[in-house]
Design an enzyme around this catalytic site. Structure first.
Site, PDB file in Angstrom:
ATOM      1  CG  ASP B 155      -1.962  -1.059   1.197  1.00 26.65           C
ATOM      2  OD1 ASP B 155      -1.814  -1.995   0.398  1.00 26.65           O
ATOM      3  OD2 ASP B 155      -2.938  -0.954   1.951  1.00 26.65           O
ATOM      4  CE  LYS B 218      -6.559   0.382   0.954  1.00 28.27           C
ATOM      5  NZ  LYS B 218      -5.963  -0.577   1.923  1.00 28.27           N
ATOM      6  CE  LYS B 250     -16.806  -5.673 -25.412  1.00 32.78           C
ATOM      7  NZ  LYS B 250     -15.652  -4.838 -25.814  1.00 32.78           N
TER       8      LYS B 250
END
Lengths: 801, 295
Positions: B155, B218, B250
């Site tokens: 992160d 995030k 898609k």
């Protein structure tokens, strides 16, 4: 650990992540219906009225579960309700505003205490999503009462010079939210009027509201609710006690009511149609604009369909996002807490099915999506595109829940397309460029414009329309004036003449013959029709003699006809955009210049007035007062419009006062100079252009003023047509491109004007044969003129970054 | 784990014309909260689903191996076994999506999870968390070390100063380098939306992060004054949908996005709230504090 109570389905849902039903219990609504033995009558004078021998219709929810039966009112029930309201009016209007304010506040508190009953009953019967009723309508209903309570408490100071009209007849359409009723009864009750509401059969929420209000005690008869068929509308409207009819419903019904009420005692306020408009430009936040479309058409907030104009350069992107969003909409029972749209019953379903079928047959593409039950009366969110602009479907009102999308190339073209319908309700503009957004917002001919939002409402913001959407208002100061009249003016009486033939009134012009040569000391009076800034010969090439007070010939004026009116209206339209675009200061400067010119011409004007029988002193005073009127309106127009601050919205709401367009004015016979100027001044000051028919007895004064207007004003601003009064009135009243009409003359003429105005639903102001004291400030230059001479537009400007 | 986002070339024309209307997004955020709700079994099932999205997190100065161990155990058994049984969900292998810790605690977490016998990924914050105000070199080194210690999700926080000064190319390059430093680990880019100034910046930063190859974007670190809010979530979701539309994928942002490989909730106290709700659903009673095991 306690016993378990979980069902078996969690496992499947964990995988599918589907939505489940979130039913809102409507037990209290059913219990309330039980207190009426499942038979609803009418609520009159604080009591339930359940007369015998009446037809009854079933009250159903849209998915056709029978809930109760509703008694249909008859003419005598209507009379009883109007009588109750008339008796209640005496007490209610005599109380100081503070007392009425307290009563309205108490009603708001009662609604707050019983809101669950109200919202479940409303959602159950109308089928609208309960979320919208609970979080939107019921809350707004309380805010409306609080806002109008405040207005009532300050009425004596803020609305000095106005008094309540009397008993108001309120007529509501078959599918409506009880909020529509609240928007209208709150201002009416606040200013001291009492109300008889005629609601379509099987709408219990208004009855419940009336019961809650009636049980409050000391003023039982102020709100009476009858349920009955549409055939009762003319009966209620023509009750002698009714002072004003507030009608909301379909345009054609409104038109019919306008015709049938011509010459009757009651005034008429119309709010017609449900369609809205959304302009999506290429600088918009397209995703947010798509949410605006959902708010407008597919969230049970707005009552009708939407016309969507998308700038060509973002057409594909907008359509893709729109269609993707439609796929996520959910429809279901209104009392389900997780649906976007409910069902609205068989009639609405039939209407939209017919529209979509016809649109398809006329070449349109139809896209439908969403999680919608397949059975009637549910109908999926529908997007219609490629509808040829000339096809019949493109002209009619878009029904719920349809959105008709069409492209435009430039902002200028968007305005042309958007203004190219007879409807003028509400619209939103989506653009991140401030200049463009304001250009479009100011240019749209509608009552409400939201910038980058859609469907916001607030009690302090006037809401209404223009053109064929009707010109009545609710909310804000404008909503209050709907139910007020200037104090001390004589009561409006019926001027109905049953044998007035609308087909022949003013059709033929009696021929006039030469009455001898003009004689007199003064210079020869000006001759011709003042059209497009110059004197022109009349199309008929004939003249009519004007006699002075002693019966001698004073002069000849041109005999105007239909073609001259057409030319005058055209000239006025040409001048309108330039004049309306001038600043109030620039307009005032020209009015002041005309005032100065009038003073220079004082001796001529006074001598002409003298020949009409006025004393010299009085004649001079009339000229001076006329000049003062011009100056006063020039100054007054500087302070028009203002900014509102609305709860829950960051940013201002502008209350604009916009010109009506081309205003037709038929002047009274008396006060040939003062009345002419008193009507001309406010009309021009607010940016209108005018076609005027001067005093029939002495049009020469107006023509004298025209000589100055020719030098001071741009061409076409004010056009003056002399001739046969009834004939010119007929031509003007039937003209579809005249935006408003004022008529000061006979009762018959007034009746005709009111009848003929149904054509384009132009607002009319007819004197019905009552003389006005033009030399008095209140009647000659009072706030009533300022109110009628412009129309309001609310422009919402949410802010934030 | 799903495949990586390969990213795209930097396309500035793509983000230059974007418009986000702040008040309109705020209104939409209010509506979303009022227009959908789930009750009863649906609520229970949705809550359990939410558990599987959680990055169970502890990011405190006083973290030690013992509370990391407890956290890892809670990640493996997020809901009491008997409650899951009552819902017939005990065999669904419900765990949180990941355990998220500071780089220095990655080793502890990896060890604890191994001991518990499960393969829940360990996520490590890195790149100068939470402010991102350290040298690029140390930020990259931090990522490499965390990956070496066994973190499979990284992160990172973005450099907010680059957003606020409009240096989109520099931002793209930095995240590209993070991506490279991550190797096989997933790159989760924290935008710290509370410090980006406007929603338009949130949209642009989201787009840049995805172009540069972030696997997740995030909202926030939990350390800013304003953290995850509905409006920024709406804007980021719209950005993700647009990114996938424009890269020819898609998929749309519908139900198919609701799987732990694609959607995460970073939280530390949310889990106990969910467990409390499930307890109530199963038993019809409100739980006492001691009825539910701590994490």
């Amino acid at each position: 650990m306690a016993a378990t109570r979980a069902g078996p389905r969690a496992r499947e849902i964990f995988t599918s992540l589907e939505y489940g039903p979130v039913p809102e219990s409507h037990a209290c609504a059913l219990a309330w219906l039980d207190t009426q033995d499942r038979c609803l009558g009418h609520y009159v004078n604080g009591k339930w009225l359940k007369p015998e021998h009446r037809n009854s219709v079933p009250c159903q929810d849209p998915i056709t579960e029978n809930l109760a039966s509703c008694l249909q009112a008859q003419a005598e029930d209507v009379a009883a309700a109007v009588e109750a309201a008339r008796m209640a009016f005496k007490g209610w209007s005599a109380h100081p505003g503070v007392v009425r304010a307290q009563h309205l506040t108490r009603l708001a508190e009662v609604i707050q205490k019983h809101q669950r009953l109200l919202w479940t009953l409303e959602s159950l019967v109308t089928g609208r999503a309960v979320r919208e009723v609970r979080d939107g309508d019921v809350q707004l209903a309380q805010q409306l009462l609080h806002y109008h309570a405040i207005q009532a408490s300050t009425q004596e100071e803020a609305l000095a010079g106005w008094e309540p009209m009397g008993v108001i007849g309120l007529i509501l359409p078959p599918t409506f939210s009880f909020l529509e009723m609240m928007w209208r009864i709150c201002p009416a009750l606040a200013v001291g009027c009492t109300v008889v509401a005629l609601v379509p059969p099987a709408s219990p929420a208004p009855l419940l509201l009336a019961q809650l209000a009636g049980e409050l005690g000391p003023f039982p008869g102020i709100l009476n609710v009858l349920s009955g068929p549409a055939s009762l509308v003319p009966i209620l409207a023509s009750q002698p006690g009714i002072r004003k009819v507030a009608f909301c419903g379909a345009p054609e019904e409104g038109r019919a009511l306008r015709r049938s009420l011509a010459g009757e005692c009651a005034e008429l306020g119309l709010a017609l149609g449900t369609e809205s408009l959304l302009l999506l430009t290429d600088t918009a936040d397209v995703d947010s604009a798509v949410e605006g479309v959902v708010d407008a058409a597919w969230s049970d907030r707005g009552p009708g369909g939407l016309r969507l104009l998308i700038q060509e350069s973002v057409w594909d992107e907008a359509m893709r996002r729109l269609q993707e969003r439609m796929g996520r909409l959910r429809s279901g029972r209104g009392l389900d807490g997780a649906v976007d749209m409910g069902a609205r019953g068989a009639a609405a379903c039939d209407l939209v099915q017919r529209f979509v079928r016809e649109a398809q047959s006329q070449g349109a593409q139809v896209f439908q999506a969403g999680d919608v039950p397949s059975e009637r009366p549910f109908y999926p969110p529908t997007l219609v595109s490629n509808l040829p602009p000339a096809s019949p479907c493109a002209q009619v009102e878009v029904p719920w829940p349809v959105v008709v999308a069409s492209p435009f190339r430039t902002a200028k073209e968007a305005l042309l397309v958007a203004n190219g319908t007879p409807r003028g309700g509400s619209a939103s503009v989506w653009s991140e460029r401030l200049g463009q957004a304001l250009e479009l917002g100011y240019g749209l001919q509608v009552g409400t414009v939201w910038i980058n939002a859609h469907g916001l409402r607030d009690p302090s913001v006037p809401t209404g329309g223009c053109k064929e959407s009707g010109c009545s208002w609710h909310g804000g100061p404008d909503g209050l004036y709907e139910y007020l009249r200037p104090s001390g003016t004589p009561a409006r009486l019926s001027c109905l003449s049953k044998n007035l033939n609308y087909d022949t009134f003013g059709l033929a012009v009696p021929s006039t013959l030469p009455a001898g040569p003009e004689i007199g000391p003064s210079p020869a009076p000006p001759y011709g029709l003042f059209v497009g800034g110059r004197f022109q010969a009349p199309g008929a090439r004939s003249s009519r003699p004007i006699r002075d007070s002693s019966g001698n010939l004073h002069g000849y004026v041109a005999e105007g006809g239909a073609k001259d009116i057409r030319g005058a209206v055209e000239a006025a339209h040409q001048a309108f955009p330039g004049w309306a675009g001038q600043s109030p200061g620039a307009r005032a400067a020209l009015l002041w210049a005309l005032a100065a010119a009038l003073e220079r011409r004082k001796s001529t004007l006074a001598s002409r007035l003298e020949r009409q029988g006025a004393e010299l002193k009085a004649a001079e005073a009339e000229v001076e007062l006329s000049a003062r009127r011009l100056r006063a309106w020039g100054a007054r127009v500087q302070a028009q419009g203002h900014t509102l601050q609305v709860a829950g919205l960051r940013g201002p709401v502008l209350r604009l006062r916009e010109p009506l367009g081309v205003l037709a004015v038929v002047c009274p016979d008396e006060w040939p100079l003062l009345a002419f100027v008193s009507l001309l001044a406010p009309a021009l000051a607010y940016g209108n252009t005018v076609v005027m028919v001067p005093s029939a007895a002495c049009p020469l004064l107006a023509l004298e003023v025209c000589q100055d207007m020719a030098t001071v004003f741009p061409a076409g601003l004010a056009n003056v047509v002399t001739g046969d009064r009834d004939h010119l009135t007929r031509c003007l009243a039937l003209h579809q491109d005249v935006q408003a009409m004022w008529y000061f003359g006979s009762a018959q003429g007034s009746q005709f004007v009111e009848w003929a105005s149904a054509g384009n639903l132009k607002p009319v102001w007819a004197s019905r044969g009552c003389p006005r004291a033009w030399d008095q400030e209140a009647e000659g230059a009072g706030p009533e003129l300022g109110l009628r001479v412009a129309r309001t537009k609310a422009l919402w400007l949410p802010m934030g970054d | 784990m799903s495949a990586h986002n390969r990213g795209t070339e930097l396309d500035l024309s793509w983000i230059s014309k974007i418009q986000v209307n702040h008040p309109a997004v705020l209104r939409r955020a209010e509506q979303i909260q009022a227009r959908r709700t789930v009750k009863k079994e649906w609520q229970a099932a949705w809550l359990l689903k939410a558990v599987t999205f959680i990055d169970l997190t502890t990011l405190s100065g006083d973290d030690t191996s013992s509370n990391i161990q407890r956290l890892c155990y809670k990640a493996k058994y997020p809901i009491r076994e008997d409650l899951l049984k009552a819902l017939n969900m005990h065999d669904k292998g419900i765990t949180t999506a990941a355990v998220c810790v500071y780089p220095a605690r990655v080793c502890d977490a990896v060890k604890a999870l191994k001991a518990a016998g499960c393969n829940i990924p360990v996520a490590s914050v890195a790149a100068g968390f939470p402010a991102g105000q350290t040298h690029l070199k140390t930020r990259l080194e931090e990522i490499r070390l965390a990956v070496e210690d066994g973190a499979t999700e990284i992160d990172v926080v973005i450099n907010r100063s680059l957003v606020l000064t409009g240096q989109w190319e520099a931002l793209y390059d930095e995240i590209r380098q993070f991506r490279k430093a991550c190797g096989e680990a997933h790159l989760k880019t924290i935008l710290a939306t509370g410090e980006l100034g406007t929603l338009t910046n949130v949209y642009k930063a989201s787009m840049i992060a995805m172009m540069a190859g972030s696997d997740f974007i995030k909202t926030s670190t939990g350390k800013e004054t304003v953290n995850a809010t509905f409006p920024v979530a709406i804007v980021m979701l719209r950005a993700i949908r647009d990114f996938f539309w424009k890269t020819g994928n898609k998929e749309e942002l519908g139900d198919e996005w609701l799987k732990p490989e694609l959607f995460r909730i970073g939280a530390s106290t949310l889990l106990s709230d969910i467990e409390r709700q499930i307890y109530h659903h199963v038993t019809g009673r409100y739980a006492a504090y001691h009825d539910l095991p701590m994490s």
